[in-house]
Design an enzyme around this catalytic site. Sequence first.
Site, PDB file in Angstrom:
ATOM      1  N   TRP A   1       0.823  -1.184   0.000  1.00 35.81           N
ATOM      2  CA  TRP A   1       0.000   0.000   0.000  1.00 35.81           C
ATOM      3  C   TRP A   1       0.872   1.255   0.000  1.00 35.81           C
ATOM      4  O   TRP A   1       2.037   1.210   0.393  1.00 35.81           O
ATOM      5  CB  TRP A   1      -0.893   0.044   1.247  1.00 35.81           C
ATOM      6  CG  TRP A   1      -1.731  -1.171   1.472  1.00 35.81           C
ATOM      7  CD1 TRP A   1      -1.593  -2.075   2.489  1.00 35.81           C
ATOM      8  CD2 TRP A   1      -2.866  -1.623   0.704  1.00 35.81           C
ATOM      9  NE1 TRP A   1      -2.571  -3.041   2.389  1.00 35.81           N
ATOM     10  CE2 TRP A   1      -3.354  -2.788   1.308  1.00 35.81           C
ATOM     11  CE3 TRP A   1      -3.518  -1.148  -0.447  1.00 35.81           C
ATOM     12  CZ2 TRP A   1      -4.453  -3.497   0.813  1.00 35.81           C
ATOM     13  CZ3 TRP A   1      -4.600  -1.843  -0.940  1.00 35.81           C
ATOM     14  CH2 TRP A   1      -5.068  -3.001  -0.320  1.00 35.81           C
ATOM     15  N   HIS A   6      -1.401   2.630   4.414  1.00 39.74           N
ATOM     16  CA  HIS A   6      -0.691   2.276   5.651  1.00 39.74           C
ATOM     17  C   HIS A   6      -1.196   3.092   6.832  1.00 39.74           C
ATOM     18  O   HIS A   6      -1.394   2.563   7.929  1.00 39.74           O
ATOM     19  CB  HIS A   6       0.818   2.453   5.465  1.00 39.74           C
ATOM     20  CG  HIS A   6       1.433   1.328   4.683  1.00 39.74           C
ATOM     21  ND1 HIS A   6       1.521   0.052   5.189  1.00 39.74           N
ATOM     22  CD2 HIS A   6       1.945   1.277   3.429  1.00 39.74           C
ATOM     23  CE1 HIS A   6       2.084  -0.739   4.279  1.00 39.74           C
ATOM     24  NE2 HIS A   6       2.341  -0.024   3.202  1.00 39.74           N
ATOM     25  N   ASP A  45       8.467   2.440   4.369  1.00 39.60           N
ATOM     26  CA  ASP A  45       8.626   2.797   2.955  1.00 39.60           C
ATOM     27  C   ASP A  45       9.582   3.968   2.779  1.00 39.60           C
ATOM     28  O   ASP A  45      10.276   4.062   1.769  1.00 39.60           O
ATOM     29  CB  ASP A  45       7.266   3.174   2.336  1.00 39.60           C
ATOM     30  CG  ASP A  45       6.504   1.947   1.862  1.00 39.60           C
ATOM     31  OD1 ASP A  45       7.154   0.908   1.578  1.00 39.60           O
ATOM     32  OD2 ASP A  45       5.265   2.026   1.769  1.00 39.60           O
ATOM     33  N   ARG A  48      13.242   2.489   2.741  1.00 42.66           N
ATOM     34  CA  ARG A  48      13.629   1.288   1.985  1.00 42.66           C
ATOM     35  C   ARG A  48      14.627   1.533   0.869  1.00 42.66           C
ATOM     36  O   ARG A  48      15.314   0.604   0.441  1.00 42.66           O
ATOM     37  CB  ARG A  48      12.402   0.559   1.455  1.00 42.66           C
ATOM     38  CG  ARG A  48      11.516   1.426   0.609  1.00 42.66           C
ATOM     39  CD  ARG A  48      10.240   0.695   0.338  1.00 42.66           C
ATOM     40  NE  ARG A  48      10.524  -0.416  -0.548  1.00 42.66           N
ATOM     41  CZ  ARG A  48       9.693  -0.864  -1.458  1.00 42.66           C
ATOM     42  NH1 ARG A  48       8.497  -0.324  -1.559  1.00 42.66           N
ATOM     43  NH2 ARG A  48      10.025  -1.844  -2.251  1.00 42.66           N
ATOM     44  N   HIS A  60       8.917  -6.382   2.321  1.00 39.35           N
ATOM     45  CA  HIS A  60       7.577  -5.805   2.124  1.00 39.35           C
ATOM     46  C   HIS A  60       6.612  -6.738   1.397  1.00 39.35           C
ATOM     47  O   HIS A  60       5.444  -6.390   1.227  1.00 39.35           O
ATOM     48  CB  HIS A  60       7.670  -4.486   1.341  1.00 39.35           C
ATOM     49  CG  HIS A  60       8.329  -3.377   2.101  1.00 39.35           C
ATOM     50  ND1 HIS A  60       7.649  -2.267   2.558  1.00 39.35           N
ATOM     51  CD2 HIS A  60       9.613  -3.216   2.515  1.00 39.35           C
ATOM     52  CE1 HIS A  60       8.491  -1.463   3.199  1.00 39.35           C
ATOM     53  NE2 HIS A  60       9.685  -2.010   3.178  1.00 39.35           N
ATOM     54  N   HIS A 117       3.783  -1.597   9.618  1.00 41.79           N
ATOM     55  CA  HIS A 117       3.803  -1.525   8.153  1.00 41.79           C
ATOM     56  C   HIS A 117       3.530  -2.874   7.481  1.00 41.79           C
ATOM     57  O   HIS A 117       2.719  -2.969   6.558  1.00 41.79           O
ATOM     58  CB  HIS A 117       5.159  -0.983   7.712  1.00 41.79           C
ATOM     59  CG  HIS A 117       5.245  -0.692   6.249  1.00 41.79           C
ATOM     60  ND1 HIS A 117       4.940   0.534   5.717  1.00 41.79           N
ATOM     61  CD2 HIS A 117       5.572  -1.482   5.202  1.00 41.79           C
ATOM     62  CE1 HIS A 117       5.081   0.497   4.394  1.00 41.79           C
ATOM     63  NE2 HIS A 117       5.467  -0.713   4.047  1.00 41.79           N
ATOM     64  N   ASP A 121       0.972  -4.325   4.565  1.00 38.87           N
ATOM     65  CA  ASP A 121       1.368  -4.817   3.229  1.00 38.87           C
ATOM     66  C   ASP A 121       0.893  -6.240   2.949  1.00 38.87           C
ATOM     67  O   ASP A 121       0.549  -6.564   1.800  1.00 38.87           O
ATOM     68  CB  ASP A 121       2.895  -4.747   3.068  1.00 38.87           C
ATOM     69  CG  ASP A 121       3.367  -3.409   2.501  1.00 38.87           C
ATOM     70  OD1 ASP A 121       2.541  -2.665   1.937  1.00 38.87           O
ATOM     71  OD2 ASP A 121       4.577  -3.114   2.613  1.00 38.87           O
ATOM     72  N   HIS A 127       1.131  -7.732  -3.056  1.00 39.01           N
ATOM     73  CA  HIS A 127       2.334  -7.943  -2.241  1.00 39.01           C
ATOM     74  C   HIS A 127       2.495  -9.425  -1.906  1.00 39.01           C
ATOM     75  O   HIS A 127       3.434  -9.810  -1.216  1.00 39.01           O
ATOM     76  CB  HIS A 127       2.296  -7.100  -0.965  1.00 39.01           C
ATOM     77  CG  HIS A 127       2.765  -5.687  -1.190  1.00 39.01           C
ATOM     78  ND1 HIS A 127       3.853  -5.133  -0.577  1.00 39.01           N
ATOM     79  CD2 HIS A 127       2.288  -4.729  -2.015  1.00 39.01           C
ATOM     80  CE1 HIS A 127       4.030  -3.893  -0.990  1.00 39.01           C
ATOM     81  NE2 HIS A 127       3.078  -3.609  -1.871  1.00 39.01           N
ATOM     82  N   HIS A 150       0.231  -2.639 -10.000  1.00 37.39           N
ATOM     83  CA  HIS A 150       0.587  -2.607  -8.579  1.00 37.39           C
ATOM     84  C   HIS A 150       0.265  -1.243  -7.954  1.00 37.39           C
ATOM     85  O   HIS A 150      -0.350  -1.163  -6.892  1.00 37.39           O
ATOM     86  CB  HIS A 150       2.075  -2.946  -8.391  1.00 37.39           C
ATOM     87  CG  HIS A 150       2.456  -3.144  -6.969  1.00 37.39           C
ATOM     88  ND1 HIS A 150       2.639  -4.379  -6.402  1.00 37.39           N
ATOM     89  CD2 HIS A 150       2.660  -2.238  -5.978  1.00 37.39           C
ATOM     90  CE1 HIS A 150       2.925  -4.236  -5.119  1.00 37.39           C
ATOM     91  NE2 HIS A 150       2.954  -2.945  -4.842  1.00 37.39           N
ATOM     92  N   ASP A 154      -1.898  -0.040  -4.804  1.00 38.78           N
ATOM     93  CA  ASP A 154      -1.247   0.615  -3.662  1.00 38.78           C
ATOM     94  C   ASP A 154      -1.862   1.990  -3.394  1.00 38.78           C
ATOM     95  O   ASP A 154      -2.111   2.347  -2.243  1.00 38.78           O
ATOM     96  CB  ASP A 154       0.256   0.824  -3.956  1.00 38.78           C
ATOM     97  CG  ASP A 154       1.130  -0.311  -3.461  1.00 38.78           C
ATOM     98  OD1 ASP A 154       0.628  -1.220  -2.769  1.00 38.78           O
ATOM     99  OD2 ASP A 154       2.342  -0.280  -3.780  1.00 38.78           O
TER     100      ASP A 154
END
Length: 300
Positions: A1, A6, A45, A48, A60, A117, A121, A127, A150, A154
């Site tokens: 997401w 999130h 996120d 990362r 994730h 988190h 996800d 995911h 995706h 998200d």
Amino acid sequence: WGTLGHQTVGYIAQEFLAPKALAFVQSSLGSTYDESLGPAAPWADSVRYESAYRWSAPLHFVDAEDSPLSDSCSVQEQRDCGDGDCILTAIANYTTRVAKTSLSASQRQEALKFLDHFLGDIGQPLHVEAYEVGGNDISAKCSGSSTNLHAAWDTGMVSKNINENHGGEVQTYAADLIARIKTGSYKSLTDDWLSCTSITEPVSKRSGDTTAHGVEEDVKRLLARAEDAAEATITPLECPLVWARESNAYCCSVVFTYTTGEDLCTSEYYTNAVPVIDLQLAKQGYRLAAWLNVIFDGAT
Ligand code: DCM
Ligand code: DCM
Ligand code: ZN
Ligand code: ZN
């Protein structure tokens, strides 16, 4: 997401925390995060792509090597997370670490932010899908803009849903989903959400263990194991695997049902996706609270 999804999961979880879990969350996150899982949820996120946290990128998701276009969806621990470097093992690792009083406050805060988190996800169907890099390599259209499948899940469909149905505010969206959980259409589902048996595909049993697993048994077993060894063996838990299978099943039933060239955010596809997005975010927020409640208060 994305950020909004999130934050939604975090704000929902915050509403269902038991006293000791709430106290830990508030003191651990502090004023930096308004003492809330909502603002803290996107942190994983934000780091990362930093070199210091590049190792966390594979945590994730889990690349389920199934065949969603042939209506064959599945998640298998050994096949899909054999190297132990995926969201399933990450949830086990950070569950152990957030509970560990020998770790520093900052390490435990980091573990809490990762859990905050990753429990979000794991509810995003893409995911839990390897096909075309979890849909990242599939071009798509959302409200006339070029994107990929995706990203449409998200962020594209999530923000459109918040704008059109929840006053354009993430806190209003969370409040609306909290109301469904407390008194509305989700109320009758919440026990199932914590049972970890809400899917037909059976969870593999390890080392002769044949007991039923809910969130409480799952967390308590892991923490008991962690006390035995200095550094617990990182084994995926039963509940995250069930959650992953639930998410992954939507790849077959909804995510890959678009027709070529269809605008995902202005068609029946969007109408079908929104209830899944609402449900997955609400469910994972509720599960996150229950998870932390077992860790800190001993019960969901
Ligand atoms: N780390 C982790 N999980 C572990 C061990 C470490 O996520 N099981 C993280 C915490 C720190 C980084 O790795 O961000 C370095 O930790 P350490 O200094 O303990 O090696
Ligand atoms: N992602 C995923 N599965 C993969 C690779 C990436 O679910 N096999 C997710 C992580 C991010 C998004 O896709 O949410 C974009 O990833 P990246 O920025 O690494 O391309
Ligand atoms: Zn994503
Ligand atoms: Zn993420």
